[in-house]
Design a protein around this motif. Structure first.
Motif, PDB file in Angstrom:
ATOM      1  N   ASN A  99       6.417  11.467  72.603  1.00 38.47           N
ATOM      2  CA  ASN A  99       5.586  11.741  71.529  1.00 38.47           C
ATOM      3  C   ASN A  99       5.982  12.148  70.281  1.00 38.47           C
ATOM      4  O   ASN A  99       5.561  12.249  69.068  1.00 38.47           O
ATOM      5  CB  ASN A  99       4.029  12.446  72.002  1.00 38.47           C
ATOM      6  CG  ASN A  99       3.511  11.583  72.824  1.00 38.47           C
ATOM      7  OD1 ASN A  99       3.097  10.506  72.625  1.00 38.47           O
ATOM      8  ND2 ASN A  99       2.963  12.359  73.811  1.00 38.47           N
ATOM      9  N   LEU A 100       7.239  12.732  70.312  1.00 37.14           N
ATOM     10  CA  LEU A 100       8.138  13.296  69.295  1.00 37.14           C
ATOM     11  C   LEU A 100       9.271  12.708  68.942  1.00 37.14           C
ATOM     12  O   LEU A 100       9.780  11.969  69.487  1.00 37.14           O
ATOM     13  CB  LEU A 100       8.503  14.812  69.542  1.00 37.14           C
ATOM     14  CG  LEU A 100       7.485  15.948  69.645  1.00 37.14           C
ATOM     15  CD1 LEU A 100       8.269  17.234  69.890  1.00 37.14           C
ATOM     16  CD2 LEU A 100       6.708  16.045  67.977  1.00 37.14           C
ATOM     17  N   ILE A 101       9.778  12.777  67.517  1.00 32.87           N
ATOM     18  CA  ILE A 101      10.777  12.025  67.081  1.00 32.87           C
ATOM     19  C   ILE A 101      11.845  13.006  66.530  1.00 32.87           C
ATOM     20  O   ILE A 101      12.999  12.809  66.557  1.00 32.87           O
ATOM     21  CB  ILE A 101      10.818  10.718  65.876  1.00 32.87           C
ATOM     22  CG1 ILE A 101      11.865  10.125  65.911  1.00 32.87           C
ATOM     23  CG2 ILE A 101      10.219  11.609  64.712  1.00 32.87           C
ATOM     24  CD1 ILE A 101      11.904   9.261  67.454  1.00 32.87           C
ATOM     25  N   SER A 102      11.483  14.379  66.304  1.00 32.03           N
ATOM     26  CA  SER A 102      12.624  15.321  66.122  1.00 32.03           C
ATOM     27  C   SER A 102      11.829  16.797  66.543  1.00 32.03           C
ATOM     28  O   SER A 102      10.831  17.116  66.788  1.00 32.03           O
ATOM     29  CB  SER A 102      12.808  15.704  64.687  1.00 32.03           C
ATOM     30  OG  SER A 102      11.844  16.302  63.882  1.00 32.03           O
ATOM     31  N   ASN A 103      13.129  17.414  67.079  1.00 29.30           N
ATOM     32  CA  ASN A 103      12.740  18.820  67.737  1.00 29.30           C
ATOM     33  C   ASN A 103      13.519  19.846  67.045  1.00 29.30           C
ATOM     34  O   ASN A 103      14.547  19.465  66.358  1.00 29.30           O
ATOM     35  CB  ASN A 103      12.729  18.739  69.159  1.00 29.30           C
ATOM     36  CG  ASN A 103      14.016  18.577  69.609  1.00 29.30           C
ATOM     37  OD1 ASN A 103      15.336  18.952  69.015  1.00 29.30           O
ATOM     38  ND2 ASN A 103      14.115  18.145  70.875  1.00 29.30           N
ATOM     39  N   HIS A 104      13.248  21.051  67.178  1.00 26.03           N
ATOM     40  CA  HIS A 104      14.023  22.464  66.907  1.00 26.03           C
ATOM     41  C   HIS A 104      13.872  23.417  67.865  1.00 26.03           C
ATOM     42  O   HIS A 104      14.796  23.869  67.827  1.00 26.03           O
ATOM     43  CB  HIS A 104      13.798  22.459  65.214  1.00 26.03           C
ATOM     44  CG  HIS A 104      14.721  23.264  64.710  1.00 26.03           C
ATOM     45  ND1 HIS A 104      14.792  24.561  64.577  1.00 26.03           N
ATOM     46  CD2 HIS A 104      16.189  22.914  64.217  1.00 26.03           C
ATOM     47  CE1 HIS A 104      15.916  25.246  64.028  1.00 26.03           C
ATOM     48  NE2 HIS A 104      16.638  24.302  63.951  1.00 26.03           N
ATOM     49  N   GLY A 105      12.704  23.890  68.088  1.00 20.21           N
ATOM     50  CA  GLY A 105      12.509  25.158  68.719  1.00 20.21           C
ATOM     51  C   GLY A 105      12.995  24.480  70.220  1.00 20.21           C
ATOM     52  O   GLY A 105      12.197  24.538  70.953  1.00 20.21           O
ATOM     53  N   SER A 106      14.157  24.543  70.441  1.00 18.28           N
ATOM     54  CA  SER A 106      14.492  23.884  71.624  1.00 18.28           C
ATOM     55  C   SER A 106      15.841  23.957  71.591  1.00 18.28           C
ATOM     56  O   SER A 106      16.742  23.870  70.981  1.00 18.28           O
ATOM     57  CB  SER A 106      14.043  22.451  71.915  1.00 18.28           C
ATOM     58  OG  SER A 106      14.495  21.924  73.178  1.00 18.28           O
ATOM     59  N   SER A 107      16.287  24.228  73.163  1.00 16.20           N
ATOM     60  CA  SER A 107      15.714  24.475  74.194  1.00 16.20           C
ATOM     61  C   SER A 107      15.588  25.985  74.496  1.00 16.20           C
ATOM     62  O   SER A 107      16.571  26.869  74.063  1.00 16.20           O
ATOM     63  CB  SER A 107      16.495  24.243  75.405  1.00 16.20           C
ATOM     64  OG  SER A 107      16.705  22.694  75.104  1.00 16.20           O
ATOM     65  N   ILE A 134      -1.161  10.593  76.417  1.00 19.11           N
ATOM     66  CA  ILE A 134      -0.591   9.875  75.219  1.00 19.11           C
ATOM     67  C   ILE A 134       0.890   9.188  75.517  1.00 19.11           C
ATOM     68  O   ILE A 134       1.770  10.208  75.714  1.00 19.11           O
ATOM     69  CB  ILE A 134      -0.577  10.789  73.974  1.00 19.11           C
ATOM     70  CG1 ILE A 134      -2.071  11.153  73.614  1.00 19.11           C
ATOM     71  CG2 ILE A 134      -0.156   9.845  72.866  1.00 19.11           C
ATOM     72  CD1 ILE A 134      -1.967  12.128  72.430  1.00 19.11           C
ATOM     73  N   ASN A 135       0.963   8.139  75.460  1.00 18.93           N
ATOM     74  CA  ASN A 135       2.281   7.484  75.765  1.00 18.93           C
ATOM     75  C   ASN A 135       2.860   8.125  77.023  1.00 18.93           C
ATOM     76  O   ASN A 135       4.082   8.536  77.317  1.00 18.93           O
ATOM     77  CB  ASN A 135       3.275   7.896  74.743  1.00 18.93           C
ATOM     78  CG  ASN A 135       3.012   6.829  73.400  1.00 18.93           C
ATOM     79  OD1 ASN A 135       2.814   5.785  73.452  1.00 18.93           O
ATOM     80  ND2 ASN A 135       2.988   7.676  72.387  1.00 18.93           N
ATOM     81  N   GLY A 136       1.977   8.235  78.202  1.00 16.75           N
ATOM     82  CA  GLY A 136       2.257   8.862  79.605  1.00 16.75           C
ATOM     83  C   GLY A 136       2.509  10.126  79.755  1.00 16.75           C
ATOM     84  O   GLY A 136       2.932  10.489  80.711  1.00 16.75           O
TER      85      GLY A 136
END
Lengths: 674, 220
Positions: free
Chosen positions: A189-197, A329-331
């Motif tokens: 459901n996401l295309i960019s992350n930052h607070g990870s990992s 949502i989308n699995g």
């Protein structure tokens, strides 16, 4: 007449002065200590004359000599710590020994890497990479930012390393038994992350939060529908430690407002079960500089405060199991905002605008938010947050999420300087915060419950533009202090020029003494590190060889294609050909592979060596292939023999004196010859 | 007719008197001519430079001011300034830079003219050139203050950096930068020009005052 002459002389003097007066700037002085400081015998603690001569010839100061003594690791001795550094857009993780700052390994994660044979040959490691494909696009790069070592009871346990790819919102799992990437998962459901990992103290989950909000599943929606449709997410990837894999079926997400969540940290000890994330676009600015709108950089910096997100992931995990509380949502199961609010999972607290890192103190009682645009770090008290929640003292934002009162939850502020980004801790109750604009590390004291106890102690200039910092075991409940690594973005004048793309500068400040000192500059020429984590070396139990011959490193179990000496063969079924090969110093068996043009080839190679270091590589001319087959490993690759001809395959690793002889021929007969 | 001219431009020097005291009358003229030449020479030369030094810019960034243009790391400085909400440097002193070349030529012409005026009006003509360096410094300080005090309050670093006045003549500090100013040859030429004018005015008065006094006595 005399006067006239004197006047003319005066004019000439003026012109002469003009000619002499240079408008050019003098060459800037080198910022390092002058080389002509001679080391005296006494200063260097009675150095033998020959060593004194070396020091003076090389222009080393007593301080330089101290730094050398603190960092040099002689041949045969080991470093005290491993540093796992993200490689940024190289898509890799770089493993470095501390204090020597020698690169030990570059672990391929999101990007193919030929030396490790990572991402070649259609199956095996390429299937790991395919786990991170986005829709039908093969993604063969990544932007690694924040490595997280697995933890047990809040201490690094040395078993796994997780790292995110900011560009496509993916997370990878690296097994620290063989330092290889085992799994890449893509958030649906996401295309960019930052607070990870980042991980909670027992690594029940690998937590990831979004960076740039998009409609969930990144489906199309015009930017004018930003508030209605664009959202962030906190995704709780369930980690199955037994299997060493993220279990997507038992993972879930919590919907977040489109505030552009930034860095996060998990609570520990008393605050275990909670997680904290900064954000920097509570303005919900939508940019559009080309249409005359304020650019994002201005739009997202308008309000004086943004929101720290405070969420109870333990409760969320319980709620996610209850029927009707999530939406698939989308699995992926997603706890929507209204449910999160109703169940008391999600809260916000104001924080000085557009901060960067939020870092939980080792005792789990306080959170340090670094101001970035604000010269302070702001310390929040977990107890105060809990009290404010219990007292239900809040207003709500436009999504109905409770916003706690800043004064109710804030404990102290310390003015450190310009551009505070990230904070790490030592074992003596100090915090260390990187200051990007000041190019410095600020050391400050943690004051416990006493706001006056939070004080700036010292600032150490670093070279230059520091981003993250990493202290020894800094993310745990028991940091070691001792070393701090400053991950600087600009080397400017520190290394021999390799312009215009220069290496980054990973500097090693010594924080074990009363005064901080830089004791090493390491050029990082293979990536742009963001965060790094430092773990005591003896916690890593890396294998010398694979546990048994015929091992599949992808599944970390015996391979069904294991081939022992005498079992080498070529099996043909129509135009499907399967090759079972062994490698040992100094031959590959078989040495002749005869194929027909158009054959579908599956080729297994088992390195039957059991001696450490006896790795064999494998290259096959004319194919885009490179394998590294470590002792005991069984590797597999596939290709279609599209071109007839005669090809050589050989061992790429200089394994023995007869390494050059370790080869074979692959003969692909044209259709006419068949 | 000639008396009309003398009324405006002051008394002419009788040829005999000039021959007798050539130096007395030549000195102010030569000084004024030299002053005018120095001013004209200053036109293509740099007048002032501000160097910005920060940890990540150990070699510094600099902007050099000529009377009609600015050169140096303007793009980089503008790029940094947008974080604190300062307007682009190109917007500073646009009017001054447009007129400055003609202005200085005009001011130089006025000094030359002053050589031909033998009464107190000569001082008035020399005045603009005399105060040119001061005017330059004051105008520069005006613009620095204008730029430093009018920061965009919505800029990213507005919570870290308050409005400020960078000093023209001595070192200032803003955020992680120190601003190190330096007056350059164009300015020093103008200073020399001012000096020559001041000395010239002294000799001018010594040469022509007696003639002016004589003229007014004659009128009475």
């Amino acid at each position: 007449m005399k006067r006239l002459i004197s006047i003319l002389l005066l004019a000439a003097l003026a012109l002469g002065l003009l000619a002499a007066c240079s408008d050019e700037e003098p060459t800037p002085e080198p910022t390092q200590a002058p080389a002509n400081v001679q080391v005296q015998a006494g200063e260097a603690g009675g150095l033998p004359a020959d060593l004194l001569a070396v020091a003076n010839e090389r222009g080393l100061t007593p301080q330089d000599i101290r730094a050398a003594l603190k960092t040099y690791v002689p041949s045969g001795k080991m470093d005290e710590y491993y540093l796992f550094s993200s490689g940024g857009q190289s898509g890799n993780v770089v493993v470095i020994g501390v204090p020597s700052m020698r690169i030990l390994k570059n672990i391929a994660v999101f990007t193919p890497e030929a030396w490790q044979g990572y991402g070649y040959g259609d199956i095996g490691t390429e299937e790991v990479l395919d786990g991170g494909n986005v829709d039908d696009t093969k993604i063969r790069m990544g932007d690694t930012h924040h490595p997280a070592l697995s933890e047990t009871n809040g201490d690094y346990d040395g078993q796994f390393l997780f790292i995110n790819d900011k560009a496509s919102a993916r997370v990878a799992v690296i097994d620290l038994r063989d330092f290889e990437t085992k799994q890449i998962v893509k958030d649906p459901n996401l295309i960019s992350n930052h607070g990870s990992s980042f991980v909670p103290p027992n690594t029940e989950y690998v937590i990831q939060t979004s960076q740039y909000a998009t409609p969930l599943g990144w489906e199309y929606a015009p930017i004018s529908e930003y508030k209605e449709k664009y959202r962030g997410l906190a995704t709780m990837y369930k980690f199955d430690r037994e299997k060493g894999r993220i279990d997507m079926d038992n993972s879930f997400s919590i919907e977040l407002p489109p505030y552009w969540q930034d860095l996060c940290d998990a609570g520990k000890l008393g605050s275990d079960g909670w997680a904290f994330c900064n954000s920097f676009n509570s303005e919900m600015a939508t940019g559009g500089i080309e249409q005359g709108n304020p650019p994002f950089e201005a739009g997202v910096s308008q309000r004086d405060t943004d929101y720290m997100h405070i969420f109870n992931w333990k409760k969320a995990a319980e709620i996610a199991e209850q029927p009707g509380k999530t939406e698939v949502i989308n699995g992926m199961r997603v706890i929507r905002i209204p449910t999160a609010v109703e169940e008391g999972i999600l809260f916000l607290a104001p924080e000085p605008k557009s901060p960067h890192g939020v870092d939980v103190t080792p005792d789990g009682k306080y959170l340090t938010v670094a101001g970035k645009l604000d010269p302070h770090v702001t310390i929040y008290s977990f107890d105060k947050i809990q009290k404010a929640i219990a007292d239900k003292k809040w207003t709500t934002d436009e999504f109905g999420i409770p916003v706690l009162n800043f004064d109710d939850v804030m404990l102290a502020q310390v003015e450190l300087g310009l551009g505070p980004l990230h904070t790490q801790y030592d074992d003596k109750g100090n915090g260390y915060t990187s200051l990007f604009l000041d190019s410095a590390v600020a050391k400050w004291t943690l004051g416990g419950e006493d706001p006056a106890g939070y004080k700036l102690v010292e600032k150490l200039p670093v070279q230059y533009n520091i981003g993250h910092i990493s202290s020894a075991e800094g993310g745990t409940v028991s940091p070691d202090g001792k070393y701090l690594v400053a991950l600087n973005k600009w080397p400017v004048d520190r290394f021999l020029p390799t312009c215009p793309l220069k290496p980054q500068n990973e500097q090693l400040p010594d924080i074990g003494s009363d005064q901080m000192n830089i004791i090493y500059d390491m050029p990082m020429g293979i990536g742009e590190p963001h965060y790094a984590q430092m773990i005591k070396a003896d916690k890593i139990k890396a294998w010398e060889t694979y546990p048994e011959v015929g091992w599949d490193p992808i599944t970390q179990s015996p391979s069904e294609f294991k081939t022992m000496p005498g079992q080498e063969r070529i099996e043909r079924d129509g135009n499907n050909v399967e090759i079972f090969m062994t490698s040992i110093r100094s031959h590959l068996t078989p040495e002749h592979v005869t194929l027909n043009k158009g054959d579908n080839v599956t080729w297994h190679i088992t390195n039957i060596e059991t001696a450490p270091d006896a790795t064999h590589g494998f290259d096959l001319g004319g194919q885009n292939l490179s394998l590294s087959i470590e002792p005991g490993e069984t590797a597999t690759f596939k290709f279609v023999a599209n071109n007839d001809g005669t090809y050589a395959y050989y061992c790429t690793e200089f394994c023995s004196a007869l390494h050059l002889e370790m080869m074979g021929y692959m003969m692909v007969a044209p259709a006419a010859a068949q | 007719m000639s008396s009309e001219i003398e009324k405006v431009l002051g008394p002419r020097v009788p040829p005999d008197e000039f021959k007798a005291h050539r130096a007395r009358y030549m000195i102010p003229t030569l000084l004024f001519v030299a002053a005018a030449i120095l001013l004209v020479i200053s036109i293509p030369r740099p007048w002032w430079r501000l160097k910005l030094v920060a940890p990540q810019y150990p070699a510094g960034l600099s902007v050099t001011a000529y009377i009609n243009q600015m050169t140096g790391d303007i793009a980089e400085i503008d790029g940094l300034n947008h974080y604190i909400g300062m307007r682009p440097l190109g917007e500073a002193a646009e009017f001054e830079r447009t007129i400055s070349v003609f202005g200085i030529i005009a001011v130089s012409m006025l000094i030359l003219a002053a050589a031909f005026v033998h009464n107190r009006w000569a001082a008035l003509l020399a005045l603009p050139a005399l105060f040119l360096p001061l005017i330059f410094v004051l105008d520069l300080q005006f613009w620095l203050a204008n730029f430093g005090m009018n920061l965009d309050p919505t800029a990213a670093l507005s919570s870290s950096v308050d409005p400020f006045i960078p000093p023209v003549l001595w070192t200032g500090n803003i955020a992680q930068f120190s601003t190190v100013p330096r007056l350059l040859s164009g300015f020093w030429l103008a200073m020399w020009s001012s000096g020559l004018i001041a000395v010239g005015l002294f000799f001018h008065r010594r040469a022509y005052k007696p003639l002016v006094d004589k003229q007014s006595h004659a009128r009475e």
